[in-house]
Scaffold this active site. Structure first.
Site, PDB file in Angstrom:
ATOM      1  N   HIS A 114       0.833  -1.214   0.000  1.00  0.00           N
ATOM      2  CA  HIS A 114       0.000   0.000   0.000  1.00  0.00           C
ATOM      3  C   HIS A 114       0.868   1.264   0.000  1.00  0.00           C
ATOM      4  O   HIS A 114       0.568   2.234  -0.704  1.00  0.00           O
ATOM      5  CB  HIS A 114      -0.945   0.016   1.203  1.00  0.00           C
ATOM      6  CG  HIS A 114      -1.879  -1.154   1.239  1.00  0.00           C
ATOM      7  ND1 HIS A 114      -2.617  -1.490   2.356  1.00  0.00           N
ATOM      8  CD2 HIS A 114      -2.195  -2.084   0.291  1.00  0.00           C
ATOM      9  CE1 HIS A 114      -3.341  -2.573   2.086  1.00  0.00           C
ATOM     10  NE2 HIS A 114      -3.094  -2.948   0.852  1.00  0.00           N
TER      11      HIS A 114
ATOM     12  N   HIS B  71      -9.209  -1.979  -5.119  1.00  0.00           N
ATOM     13  CA  HIS B  71      -8.126  -2.287  -4.185  1.00  0.00           C
ATOM     14  C   HIS B  71      -7.129  -3.256  -4.811  1.00  0.00           C
ATOM     15  O   HIS B  71      -5.925  -3.166  -4.550  1.00  0.00           O
ATOM     16  CB  HIS B  71      -8.633  -2.846  -2.857  1.00  0.00           C
ATOM     17  CG  HIS B  71      -7.507  -3.034  -1.883  1.00  0.00           C
ATOM     18  ND1 HIS B  71      -6.954  -1.978  -1.182  1.00  0.00           N
ATOM     19  CD2 HIS B  71      -6.761  -4.123  -1.565  1.00  0.00           C
ATOM     20  CE1 HIS B  71      -5.930  -2.418  -0.467  1.00  0.00           C
ATOM     21  NE2 HIS B  71      -5.795  -3.713  -0.685  1.00  0.00           N
TER      22      HIS B  71
ATOM     23  N   ASP C  17      -3.192  -2.682  -5.040  1.00  0.00           N
ATOM     24  CA  ASP C  17      -2.181  -3.682  -4.678  1.00  0.00           C
ATOM     25  C   ASP C  17      -1.211  -3.925  -5.830  1.00  0.00           C
ATOM     26  O   ASP C  17       0.010  -3.991  -5.639  1.00  0.00           O
ATOM     27  CB  ASP C  17      -2.848  -5.018  -4.331  1.00  0.00           C
ATOM     28  CG  ASP C  17      -3.285  -5.113  -2.877  1.00  0.00           C
ATOM     29  OD1 ASP C  17      -2.869  -4.278  -2.056  1.00  0.00           O
ATOM     30  OD2 ASP C  17      -4.042  -6.052  -2.558  1.00  0.00           O
TER      31      ASP C  17
ATOM     32  N   HIS D  21      -0.471 -11.293  -4.924  1.00  0.00           N
ATOM     33  CA  HIS D  21       0.919 -10.875  -4.716  1.00  0.00           C
ATOM     34  C   HIS D  21       1.932 -11.872  -5.282  1.00  0.00           C
ATOM     35  O   HIS D  21       2.935 -11.478  -5.863  1.00  0.00           O
ATOM     36  CB  HIS D  21       1.183 -10.652  -3.229  1.00  0.00           C
ATOM     37  CG  HIS D  21       0.294  -9.614  -2.620  1.00  0.00           C
ATOM     38  ND1 HIS D  21       0.278  -8.308  -3.052  1.00  0.00           N
ATOM     39  CD2 HIS D  21      -0.631  -9.693  -1.630  1.00  0.00           C
ATOM     40  CE1 HIS D  21      -0.612  -7.621  -2.347  1.00  0.00           C
ATOM     41  NE2 HIS D  21      -1.181  -8.440  -1.485  1.00  0.00           N
TER      42      HIS D  21
END
EC number: 3.5.1.108
Length: 303
Positions: A78, A237, A241, A264
């Site tokens: 973030h 969001h 990310d 991720h």
């Protein structure tokens, strides 16, 4: 010339780690030309530095973790997203613990901190990584792709089989030449399912998580009293990310990222795959800012 940027002043904040639940002191400091973004564990003696680079990513369970030997910094995405969105090339990030504070679960508070510190242009050309050809990685029905694009664009699609998601937009594409990162993406919060939280806490994860710093979803809907900040906050969001994860290339991108259910781990695999394929990218600078495909807002004055 499009120049590199750092912070004008030192600025500090306090928060808690999303997964550790620990109180964390955060200090953002200016850094010299070509430093990049460097995380510093100031609670250790001597201080351990971990550059924000794709090759330093260790664990990618629920967040992106940077490692240097047995020293780690969790949940960097973030803050890195805010750095990317404001075009910060060089900064030191000092932490008093092993995790970046979660703040409100978005990049908004970090954007505010950086803007409060002010931005300063440096006397060196800003380096961009330009995507020259398509690069894709896939795993278990998930996909992450880079394609050439004259600008910076992030497209993402999520696919959750849950009533809250079925009724909402699950895909979004943001072209940052015409859309503001600060207005359209930075305030999108992380989200989690009530059903997962007990399991996570048993495994010492999400110990600092609450409706104060995440969108919490149960079988009936969103538990947060104030609801959502954007109709498509969930997928926004994921875009936030991804922007943070992509900044681990060490430079701003000229190209498009497309994610389908990516997270991720796959984002990092895409970065490593790109870096290995030397014919798929090049580093460029712009002596004449008017020829650049990406326009950054002028340095924000310190408040």
């Amino acid at each position: 010339m499009i120049k590199q940027r750092t912070l004008k002043n030192i600025i500090r904040a306090t928060g808690v780690g999303l997964h550790s639940g620990e109180k964390v002191y955060l200090t953002l400091k200016p850094a010299p030309v070509n430093t990049g973004i460097v995380f510093c564990r100031a609670d250790l003696d001597p201080v351990v530095q971990i550059p924000a680079r794709a090759e330093n990513v260790g664990d990618t369970t629920l967040s992106t973790t940077l490692v240097n030997g047995d020293v780690k910094v969790d949940t960097v995405e973030h803050l890195l997203s805010a750095m990317a969105g404001l075009g910060i090339d060089n900064a030191y990030v000092e932490l008093s613990a092993s995790e970046v504070p979660i703040m409100d679960g978005s990049a908004g508070p970090f954007v505010f901190l950086i803007q409060s510190a002010g931005l300063e242009e440096q006397d060196a050309p800003k380096k961009f990584i330009r995507i020259l050809r398509e690069v894709t990685v896939e795993e278990g029905g998930k996909r992450a792709t880079f394609v050439p694009f004259e600008g910076f664009k992030v497209s993402f699609e999520i696919d959750f089989d849950h009533p809250v998601f079925r009724d909402r937009t699950q895909s979004a594409s943001v072209d940052f030449s015409s859309t503001s990162f600060v207005k359209e993406v930075s305030r999108a919060r992380t989200f989690g399912f009530m059903s997962d939280i007990e399991y996570l806490r048993k495994h010492n994860l999400a110990l600092g998580g609450s409706v104060e710093n995440a969108i919490v979803v149960d079988k009936d809907g969103v538990l947060n009293e104030d609801g959502l900040r954007y109709e498509d906050e969930f997928v926004k969001h994921k875009i936030l990310d991804a922007i943070g994860d992509l900044y681990l290339l060490g430079n701003s991108l000229i190209g498009e990222f497309r994610g389908f259910k990516s997270g991720h781990a796959l984002n990092n695999r895409l970065l490593r795959t790109l870096i290995e394929q030397k014919d798929a990218w090049e580093v460029v600078t712009f002596e004449d800012a008017s020829t650049a495909p990406i326009s950054y807002m002028r340095p924000v004055a310190a408040v």
